[in-house]
Design a protein around this motif. Sequence first.
Motif, PDB file in Angstrom:
ATOM      1  N   UNK A 359       0.847  -1.083   0.116  1.00 45.82           N
ATOM      2  CA  UNK A 359       0.101  -0.060  -0.017  1.00 45.82           C
ATOM      3  C   UNK A 359       0.896   1.256   0.088  1.00 45.82           C
ATOM      4  N   UNK A 360       1.763   1.238   0.819  1.00 47.91           N
ATOM      5  CA  UNK A 360       2.944   2.450   0.921  1.00 47.91           C
ATOM      6  C   UNK A 360       3.560   2.742  -0.361  1.00 47.91           C
ATOM      7  N   UNK A 361       4.015   1.694  -0.921  1.00 46.77           N
ATOM      8  CA  UNK A 361       4.828   1.793  -2.386  1.00 46.77           C
ATOM      9  C   UNK A 361       4.045   2.275  -3.501  1.00 46.77           C
ATOM     10  N   UNK A 362       2.756   1.567  -3.686  1.00 53.94           N
ATOM     11  CA  UNK A 362       1.847   1.788  -4.531  1.00 53.94           C
ATOM     12  C   UNK A 362       1.276   3.338  -4.518  1.00 53.94           C
ATOM     13  N   UNK A 363       1.045   3.699  -3.285  1.00 54.85           N
ATOM     14  CA  UNK A 363       0.644   5.054  -3.170  1.00 54.85           C
ATOM     15  C   UNK A 363       1.502   6.037  -3.498  1.00 54.85           C
ATOM     16  N   UNK A 364       2.941   5.786  -3.502  1.00 54.21           N
ATOM     17  CA  UNK A 364       3.831   6.678  -3.835  1.00 54.21           C
ATOM     18  C   UNK A 364       4.034   6.733  -5.488  1.00 54.21           C
ATOM     19  N   UNK A 365       3.911   5.543  -5.928  1.00 56.60           N
ATOM     20  CA  UNK A 365       4.053   5.154  -7.540  1.00 56.60           C
ATOM     21  C   UNK A 365       2.662   5.978  -8.145  1.00 56.60           C
ATOM     22  N   UNK A 366       1.424   5.825  -7.472  1.00 52.59           N
ATOM     23  CA  UNK A 366       0.586   6.414  -8.036  1.00 52.59           C
ATOM     24  C   UNK A 366       0.753   8.059  -8.008  1.00 52.59           C
ATOM     25  N   UNK A 367       1.423   8.529  -7.051  1.00 53.25           N
ATOM     26  CA  UNK A 367       1.532   9.952  -6.674  1.00 53.25           C
ATOM     27  C   UNK A 367       2.530  10.403  -7.849  1.00 53.25           C
ATOM     28  N   UNK A 368       3.561   9.578  -8.167  1.00 60.24           N
ATOM     29  CA  UNK A 368       4.595  10.079  -9.256  1.00 60.24           C
ATOM     30  C   UNK A 368       3.758  10.077 -10.477  1.00 60.24           C
ATOM     31  N   UNK A 369       2.822   9.112 -10.932  1.00 57.54           N
ATOM     32  CA  UNK A 369       2.301   9.277 -12.180  1.00 57.54           C
ATOM     33  C   UNK A 369       1.421  10.471 -12.204  1.00 57.54           C
ATOM     34  N   UNK A 370       0.561  10.910 -10.956  1.00 54.71           N
ATOM     35  CA  UNK A 370      -0.153  12.079 -11.179  1.00 54.71           C
ATOM     36  C   UNK A 370       0.872  13.275 -11.030  1.00 54.71           C
ATOM     37  N   UNK A 371       2.271  13.222 -10.806  1.00 59.73           N
ATOM     38  CA  UNK A 371       3.044  14.358 -10.957  1.00 59.73           C
ATOM     39  C   UNK A 371       3.563  14.353 -12.246  1.00 59.73           C
ATOM     40  N   UNK A 372       3.289  13.525 -13.190  1.00 64.11           N
ATOM     41  CA  UNK A 372       3.925  13.393 -14.413  1.00 64.11           C
ATOM     42  C   UNK A 372       4.930  12.503 -14.811  1.00 64.11           C
ATOM     43  N   UNK A 373       5.286  11.675 -13.758  1.00 67.13           N
ATOM     44  CA  UNK A 373       6.268  10.913 -14.058  1.00 67.13           C
ATOM     45  C   UNK A 373       5.901   9.526 -14.562  1.00 67.13           C
ATOM     46  N   UNK A 374       6.962   8.726 -14.705  1.00 66.81           N
ATOM     47  CA  UNK A 374       6.526   7.215 -15.163  1.00 66.81           C
ATOM     48  C   UNK A 374       6.102   6.255 -14.090  1.00 66.81           C
ATOM     49  N   UNK A 375       5.300   5.160 -14.758  1.00 64.99           N
ATOM     50  CA  UNK A 375       4.741   4.215 -14.039  1.00 64.99           C
ATOM     51  C   UNK A 375       5.779   3.280 -13.353  1.00 64.99           C
ATOM     52  N   UNK A 376       6.286   3.588 -12.333  1.00 65.69           N
ATOM     53  CA  UNK A 376       7.394   2.713 -11.731  1.00 65.69           C
ATOM     54  C   UNK A 376       6.950   1.410 -11.438  1.00 65.69           C
ATOM     55  N   UNK A 377       7.792   0.275 -11.697  1.00 67.37           N
ATOM     56  CA  UNK A 377       7.463  -0.977 -10.850  1.00 67.37           C
ATOM     57  C   UNK A 377       8.426  -0.923  -9.933  1.00 67.37           C
ATOM     58  N   UNK A 378       8.261  -2.090  -8.897  1.00 69.00           N
ATOM     59  CA  UNK A 378       9.061  -2.252  -7.717  1.00 69.00           C
ATOM     60  C   UNK A 378       9.497  -3.288  -7.440  1.00 69.00           C
ATOM     61  N   UNK A 379      10.386  -3.542  -6.512  1.00 65.10           N
ATOM     62  CA  UNK A 379      10.813  -4.967  -6.039  1.00 65.10           C
ATOM     63  C   UNK A 379      11.326  -4.639  -4.459  1.00 65.10           C
ATOM     64  N   UNK A 380      11.180  -5.508  -3.587  1.00 61.76           N
ATOM     65  CA  UNK A 380      11.567  -5.619  -2.091  1.00 61.76           C
ATOM     66  C   UNK A 380      11.185  -6.752  -1.525  1.00 61.76           C
ATOM     67  N   UNK A 381      11.746  -7.032  -0.240  1.00 59.10           N
ATOM     68  CA  UNK A 381      11.542  -8.047   0.209  1.00 59.10           C
ATOM     69  C   UNK A 381      10.981  -7.680   1.744  1.00 59.10           C
ATOM     70  N   UNK A 382       9.946  -7.847   2.365  1.00 57.72           N
ATOM     71  CA  UNK A 382       9.559  -7.958   3.458  1.00 57.72           C
ATOM     72  C   UNK A 382      10.382  -8.401   4.552  1.00 57.72           C
ATOM     73  N   UNK A 383      10.802  -7.524   5.682  1.00 56.23           N
ATOM     74  CA  UNK A 383      11.697  -8.002   6.982  1.00 56.23           C
ATOM     75  C   UNK A 383      10.794  -8.952   7.695  1.00 56.23           C
ATOM     76  N   UNK A 384      11.426  -9.665   8.580  1.00 58.80           N
ATOM     77  CA  UNK A 384      10.717 -10.242   9.482  1.00 58.80           C
ATOM     78  C   UNK A 384      10.124  -9.217  10.519  1.00 58.80           C
TER      79      UNK A 384
END
Length: 608
Positions: A359-384
């Motif tokens: 939710x956190x990451x996708x909210x930032x990605x959507x905001x970047x698109x709204x600001x005129x930026x690219x539609x970023x993809x993302x990768x991460x690993x959830x911590x314990x």
Amino acid sequence: MPSKSSARLAALTVAAVCSAASTVALTAPAHADTVRIHDIQGATRISPYAGQKVADVPGIVTATRTYGSSRGFWLQDPNPDDDPATSEGVFVFTSSTPKVAVGDSVTVTGTVSEYVPGGASTGNQSVTEITKPTVTTVSTGNAVPAPVVINAKSVPDLYAPAGDTAANGSVNGLPLQPATYALDYYESLEGMNVQVANARVVTATDPYAELWVTVKPHEHPTRRGGTLYGSYTSQNTGRLQIQSLGAVADFPKANVGDTLTGTTTGPLDFNQFGGYTLVAGQLGTLKSGGLQRETTKKQSRGELAVATYNVENLDPSDTTFAAHAAAIVNNLQSPDIVSLEEIQDNDGATDDGVVDASTTVNKLIDAIVAAGGPKYDWRSINPVNDQDGGEPGGNIRQVFLFNPERVSFVDRAGGDSTTAVGVTKVHGKAQLTASPGRIDPANDAWKSSRKPLTGEFVFRGRTVFVIANHLNSKGGDQGLTAQYQPPVRSSETQRHAQATLVNAFVKSILDVQKNADVVALGDMNDFEFSDTAKILEGDGELWSAIKSLPKSERYTYDYQGNEQVLDQILISPSIRRDCDFEYDSVHINAEFNDQISDHDPQVLRFRP
């Protein structure tokens, strides 16, 4: 570095105003055998009267503190001795709102104590105080002693004496040398009415109504108005914290490079959040220096732009998504790969076992698109859950954003929060055993700290290995104004162990493929001249690219008047070899009072 949103003293409210006038005599002369303030302060940091009761100590009230947990007033003797090492001022701790007023001539009976702000474990210097006081008012309406002017000429160029080895490195018992050392000079004025004039702001106003100025504008200046922290041995002696005894609503919202014109006057205090502090009853007038946020250059078609950005505990409840997005799109020019640090899980600091951050990451990605930026993809690993440090329940981690129209991510299964990623040789080339993966996550070096995230990217047919880091913070280190000189940097032990593992992992890639393009970046929580950086660099496996900048531009963070490097991008020899790269520390946060993060992002552009 500890977050600027860590616990602080209670917000400032109201207090008395200091005024300046010529030295005056007490209305009622003291007895010849009366202990004076300079006797109490003595010529070292510890009062010769510590723990003893003193009676009828005379002085003029120069300021009162009527807020927070340290209520009381400052008392100054208008008849100083001729010893520059002995302060003529002292704080009288009343615990409740003091009943005296500025200009009162009083005598004080009480117990002398040495109060250590933050507790002895901090290593801080102590403040000499009179506690449990009985106060007798002799007269009212007196002029207060004229302030001591602190300026470039009065502050010595040497910072602090070496501590006494017989006292574990403490300076407490050493005779003060105020003409030789800056810390001794400030200590010799503890509790006294002091003044600075036309002082340039070198750390912006923070949420706690405090800022930092320098009285030495030519001391290690940066081109944007700050003061550079360039080595452990080149301390900035002209730095001084400014707080206010007035209502916080009136405190100036200053940026680096602004000036407090006119005079700023008040008692010189010492607190746990920066040491020597002018607590101003009279504040200078803010004059803007016109500082503007920077914008980096857009990468060319053949350049790969890789950035690192600490977004300071970003979670879905924050209101900064649009601002972060605008910064990434406009100021950073939409880098191809962005390593984000301090991305929190989907419910932020709520400690309920949630670790997913989609939710956190996708909210930032959507905001970047709204600001005129690219539609970023993302990768991460959830911590314990609750195993990576940071704000409890927040589960901060590093995240790769990447623009799929410019760069591709090589997904290779097997990476999780507890499995160590490795390096193999395939067709003569280095390859990660998992992508994304984490570097040796079970190693004790990563206890209660973020584990590095690594991944393979492909840009124009060329593989680039990227390692996103967030090494352990400087929390627990002694401050620059500590009683121990040089201060103990205890947090380095873990950070050095972490840097050793990161360097070893890079070396394992280069052992397989000598010409591999490797970028290790992130919030390293240490300086480019530090041993941490040297360990990361190793025997040439990596090189901190911020060192390609002129020295006056090498900073990513502004802490207590020192502009310094915490965020770095280190590159392998194949990237550095032809010097065919550009590096930019994009100053959009650290110097501004309305920052959306306390870190400035960094951008590297190169041709793989």
